[in-house]
Structure formats: C-alpha cells, structure tokens
Write a protein that holds these residues in place. Structure first.
Motif, PDB file in Angstrom:
ATOM      1  N   ALA A  47       0.834  -1.200   0.000  1.00 57.07           N
ATOM      2  CA  ALA A  47       0.000   0.000   0.000  1.00 57.07           C
ATOM      3  C   ALA A  47       0.874   1.257   0.000  1.00 57.07           C
ATOM      4  O   ALA A  47       1.989   1.260   0.527  1.00 57.07           O
ATOM      5  CB  ALA A  47      -0.923  -0.012   1.220  1.00 57.07           C
ATOM      6  N   GLU A  48       0.349   2.319  -0.580  1.00 57.77           N
ATOM      7  CA  GLU A  48       1.079   3.588  -0.600  1.00 57.77           C
ATOM      8  C   GLU A  48       1.188   4.160   0.814  1.00 57.77           C
ATOM      9  O   GLU A  48       0.287   3.963   1.632  1.00 57.77           O
ATOM     10  CB  GLU A  48       0.353   4.597  -1.501  1.00 57.77           C
ATOM     11  CG  GLU A  48       0.348   4.233  -2.977  1.00 57.77           C
ATOM     12  CD  GLU A  48       1.755   4.168  -3.567  1.00 57.77           C
ATOM     13  OE1 GLU A  48       2.589   5.038  -3.207  1.00 57.77           O
ATOM     14  OE2 GLU A  48       2.031   3.263  -4.361  1.00 57.77           O
ATOM     15  N   GLY A  50       0.718   6.212   3.999  1.00 55.73           N
ATOM     16  CA  GLY A  50      -0.427   7.007   4.410  1.00 55.73           C
ATOM     17  C   GLY A  50      -1.766   6.410   4.031  1.00 55.73           C
ATOM     18  O   GLY A  50      -2.815   6.993   4.345  1.00 55.73           O
ATOM     19  N   CYS A  51      -1.751   5.256   3.362  1.00 59.83           N
ATOM     20  CA  CYS A  51      -2.997   4.646   2.876  1.00 59.83           C
ATOM     21  C   CYS A  51      -3.260   3.300   3.545  1.00 59.83           C
ATOM     22  O   CYS A  51      -2.331   2.592   3.928  1.00 59.83           O
ATOM     23  CB  CYS A  51      -2.936   4.429   1.364  1.00 59.83           C
ATOM     24  SG  CYS A  51      -2.776   5.950   0.412  1.00 59.83           S
ATOM     25  N   LEU A  52      -4.539   2.966   3.651  1.00 59.68           N
ATOM     26  CA  LEU A  52      -4.932   1.637   4.113  1.00 59.68           C
ATOM     27  C   LEU A  52      -4.720   0.624   2.994  1.00 59.68           C
ATOM     28  O   LEU A  52      -4.690   0.996   1.814  1.00 59.68           O
ATOM     29  CB  LEU A  52      -6.403   1.643   4.525  1.00 59.68           C
ATOM     30  CG  LEU A  52      -6.754   2.397   5.809  1.00 59.68           C
ATOM     31  CD1 LEU A  52      -8.268   2.563   5.916  1.00 59.68           C
ATOM     32  CD2 LEU A  52      -6.205   1.661   7.030  1.00 59.68           C
ATOM     33  N   PRO A  53      -4.584  -0.662   3.327  1.00 57.75           N
ATOM     34  CA  PRO A  53      -4.491  -1.689   2.280  1.00 57.75           C
ATOM     35  C   PRO A  53      -5.761  -1.701   1.426  1.00 57.75           C
ATOM     36  O   PRO A  53      -6.839  -1.301   1.882  1.00 57.75           O
ATOM     37  CB  PRO A  53      -4.352  -3.001   3.064  1.00 57.75           C
ATOM     38  CG  PRO A  53      -3.944  -2.606   4.426  1.00 57.75           C
ATOM     39  CD  PRO A  53      -4.498  -1.246   4.680  1.00 57.75           C
ATOM     40  N   ASP A  54      -5.628  -2.163   0.199  1.00 57.64           N
ATOM     41  CA  ASP A  54      -6.755  -2.218  -0.727  1.00 57.64           C
ATOM     42  C   ASP A  54      -7.739  -3.304  -0.272  1.00 57.64           C
ATOM     43  O   ASP A  54      -7.417  -4.495  -0.304  1.00 57.64           O
ATOM     44  CB  ASP A  54      -6.255  -2.516  -2.151  1.00 57.64           C
ATOM     45  CG  ASP A  54      -7.377  -2.496  -3.158  1.00 57.64           C
ATOM     46  OD1 ASP A  54      -7.791  -1.394  -3.552  1.00 57.64           O
ATOM     47  OD2 ASP A  54      -7.841  -3.592  -3.551  1.00 57.64           O
ATOM     48  N   TRP A  55      -8.933  -2.884   0.124  1.00 54.64           N
ATOM     49  CA  TRP A  55      -9.902  -3.829   0.695  1.00 54.64           C
ATOM     50  C   TRP A  55     -10.451  -4.791  -0.346  1.00 54.64           C
ATOM     51  O   TRP A  55     -10.782  -5.931  -0.035  1.00 54.64           O
ATOM     52  CB  TRP A  55     -11.044  -3.064   1.378  1.00 54.64           C
ATOM     53  CG  TRP A  55     -10.566  -2.376   2.614  1.00 54.64           C
ATOM     54  CD1 TRP A  55     -10.330  -1.046   2.768  1.00 54.64           C
ATOM     55  CD2 TRP A  55     -10.212  -2.994   3.853  1.00 54.64           C
ATOM     56  NE1 TRP A  55      -9.851  -0.787   4.038  1.00 54.64           N
ATOM     57  CE2 TRP A  55      -9.769  -1.962   4.726  1.00 54.64           C
ATOM     58  CE3 TRP A  55     -10.222  -4.310   4.317  1.00 54.64           C
ATOM     59  CZ2 TRP A  55      -9.353  -2.215   6.028  1.00 54.64           C
ATOM     60  CZ3 TRP A  55      -9.808  -4.558   5.617  1.00 54.64           C
ATOM     61  CH2 TRP A  55      -9.375  -3.518   6.453  1.00 54.64           C
ATOM     62  N   VAL A 294      -0.176  -2.064   8.847  1.00 56.81           N
ATOM     63  CA  VAL A 294      -1.183  -1.030   8.533  1.00 56.81           C
ATOM     64  C   VAL A 294      -0.875   0.262   9.267  1.00 56.81           C
ATOM     65  O   VAL A 294      -0.850   1.350   8.677  1.00 56.81           O
ATOM     66  CB  VAL A 294      -2.600  -1.531   8.892  1.00 56.81           C
ATOM     67  CG1 VAL A 294      -3.626  -0.414   8.749  1.00 56.81           C
ATOM     68  CG2 VAL A 294      -2.995  -2.711   7.996  1.00 56.81           C
ATOM     69  N   ASN A 297       2.231   2.005   7.897  1.00 53.17           N
ATOM     70  CA  ASN A 297       1.952   2.736   6.656  1.00 53.17           C
ATOM     71  C   ASN A 297       1.266   4.067   6.933  1.00 53.17           C
ATOM     72  O   ASN A 297       1.569   5.084   6.317  1.00 53.17           O
ATOM     73  CB  ASN A 297       1.053   1.896   5.737  1.00 53.17           C
ATOM     74  CG  ASN A 297       1.850   1.091   4.723  1.00 53.17           C
ATOM     75  OD1 ASN A 297       3.069   1.020   4.821  1.00 53.17           O
ATOM     76  ND2 ASN A 297       1.172   0.510   3.769  1.00 53.17           N
ATOM     77  N   LEU A 298       0.313   4.035   7.853  1.00 54.98           N
ATOM     78  CA  LEU A 298      -0.416   5.263   8.157  1.00 54.98           C
ATOM     79  C   LEU A 298       0.471   6.298   8.841  1.00 54.98           C
ATOM     80  O   LEU A 298       0.291   7.506   8.649  1.00 54.98           O
ATOM     81  CB  LEU A 298      -1.623   4.935   9.059  1.00 54.98           C
ATOM     82  CG  LEU A 298      -2.715   4.076   8.421  1.00 54.98           C
ATOM     83  CD1 LEU A 298      -3.813   3.776   9.433  1.00 54.98           C
ATOM     84  CD2 LEU A 298      -3.317   4.777   7.200  1.00 54.98           C
TER      85      LEU A 298
END
Length: 298
Positions: A47-48, A50-55, A294, A297-298
C-alpha cells in the motif's frame, strides 16, 4: 445458544453437504487464517504510504484462501486416505471414513480449483502466472511426508506464496528485496507452527511410517523452533527496512517475537491438546504483524 463458529455452521448445513465442508476443513478455520495472513502482510506492505491496504484485493485473497486451503485439504486427503484410517485424529475425515468416494472428492476438487481460478483471473497477468506456478507445490506437498523429514518446509514454501502474490496483485510485479525476505519469514513461521502441529501425531506417524520435523527434531524441538523464530524476525526486519516501514511495524515485530517466545517456552510437545492450542494461537501472530504493517503505513 446461538453460535456463529465455523464448526457450528458446518453442523447446521444440510446433511449431504456436510462431508464436503469437512473435507475442505471449513469447520477448522485456523489453517485458512494461516494461509491468508501472509497475503495480507504483502498487500499491506504494498500500500502507498499514508494509505490503508486495498480492501477489494484483501477480499479477493480471502475468498481465494478459503478455496485453495480447501483444495489443498482435498488433495491431501486423497493422497492420505489409507494413512488417515490408521490415525485416531484423522480416522473420521470424510474420505477415510467412507462418507465420500474418491471420485466425488475428485469432482469436488475440480470445482474448488475452478472457482479459485476465477478469483485468480481477477488479478493482473503477472499475478495470474505467479499464482498458477504454486499449483505444483499444492499437489506434491502431501507426498513429502513419505520422502523427507522436512515436509513442513515444503508446506512453508506452499502456504506463503501469498507473500509474493499479494505484492504483485497491487504493484503488477514483485519487488524482490521486499517479497523474498517476507516469503522467507513466512516459511520460517510455518516451520514453527507446523512442527508444533506435527507433535500431535508423532506416535501414530512412527507406526505408519511417515516423516515430519517433529520426529526429526525430537527433544531438540524447542531449540530448532527458537532458531526458526529468530530467522523469521530477521527476515521481517529486512523486508521492513527495504520498504521504509516505521515504528509501529517494528513494535509489532517485537510483539510477534514475544508471542513466539511464550509459545515455545510453554510448549509441552508430549501433550497433543497443548500442541493444538499453540498451533491455533499463531493466528494472533499473523494479525499482530498485519496490524503493525497497517499502522506503520499510516
């Protein structure tokens, strides 16, 4: 009382359907979690910032994990139906007990693999090829216990393919400096939990002549598990450094290390019920790491 456990749902299913649900181990979801969680690690790391994983991708891999774990169990039981009859813990499995014929299980396997292919085809071309490449491992793993004392290593190579596939599903290809150490970490983790699992059956395995790391390590099991755990943590550290992970990731690593240390220290390899309890607790290990990824990443 109302219950939504996997075992209760299987028991509530129509009678003719229950043997098939038990064949794919839907009543024992621990193995599905252990197959799925390395996928979530990889998807989370891809994931990028600052982003959450792709749900959407997490959901696809969740469905794929249920189907492929079910297919793997079906293949395993087809290979092992004669062995399973001789082991108390596995004698009630549908094929060993005669609840399903070999032909019926073969047709059911075809259905599971067809549905899994539909899930795989939702991904990019690179991931389709990469995912299809794992099928040879899925088919041959059950034979390894007849050949080598290291079938748990082959299971690790099979069960952690999602550590490669999750990243490629997001990015379109593998970043090997991240994916390979993550994959290695998963393999080491599998050697830990499946060696613990194998200690449940070691007496029966000796009698029927199949091999496992539990029989190979014997009383030195805890030393080996400690080494595998250390290798897992070092590999996770390399993967995190190569994709610029942050403090929450390394905090989760510390929690994972503490959990594994507690597992190994308190493990009684001669008590099957304790081995099962420790094996099943590894879902917590996977969830801890995913949470750290997670938050990192955030």
């Amino acid at each position: 009382p109302l219950s939504f456990s996997a075992a209760e749902l299987v028991r509530a299913a129509p009678g003719p359907l229950q043997p098939y649900l038990r064949l794919m181990r839907l009543h024992q979801p621990a193995g599905t979690w252990l197959l799925y969680l390395p996928c979530t690690w990889s998807i989370g790391l891809a994931a990028e910032p600052g982003c959450l994983p792709d749900w959407h991708t997490l959901s696809l891999f969740g469905v794929g994990a249920v189907l492929m774990r079910g297919a793997g169990c079906t293949i395993n039981d087809m290979w092992d139906r004669d062995y399973d009859k001789k082991v108390v813990r596995t004698a009630s499995r549908p094929l060993a007990a005669g609840d399903i014929s070999t032909f019926q299980s073969f047709v059911f396997l075809g259905g599971q693999l067809s549905l899994a292919l539909c899930v795989l085809l939702c991904l990019n071309y690179y991931s389709v090829i990469l995912g299809a490449a794992s099928l040879s491992l899925v088919i041959t793993y059950p034979l390894m216990k007849r050949i080598t004392y290291w079938p748990q290593l082959v299971l690790g190579l099979t069960f952690n393919w999602g550590a490669l596939l999750g990243w490629s599903a997001i990015k379109g290809s593998c970043e090997w400096s991240v994916c390979l150490p993550l994959y290695l970490a998963g393999v080491m983790w599998t050697l830990v939990y499946d060696t613990i699992y194998a200690h449940q059956d070691k007496k029966d395995d000796i009698i029927i002549g199949v091999k496992s790391t539990a029989l190979h390590f014997k009383e030195a099991t805890k030393q080996w598990l400690s080494g595998f755990s250390l290798a897992m943590l070092l590999s996770l550290c390399v993967a995190g450094m190569n994709c610029n992970q942050t403090f929450p990731y390394y905090s989760a690593m510390a929690a994972v290390g503490a959990h594994l240390a507690h597992q190994i220290y308190t493990l009684d390899i001669d008590k099957p019920e304790d081995c099962w309890k420790k094996f099943a607790s590894n879902r917590t290990v996977g969830v801890l790491l995913f949470t750290g990824i997670v938050l990192g990443n955030l």
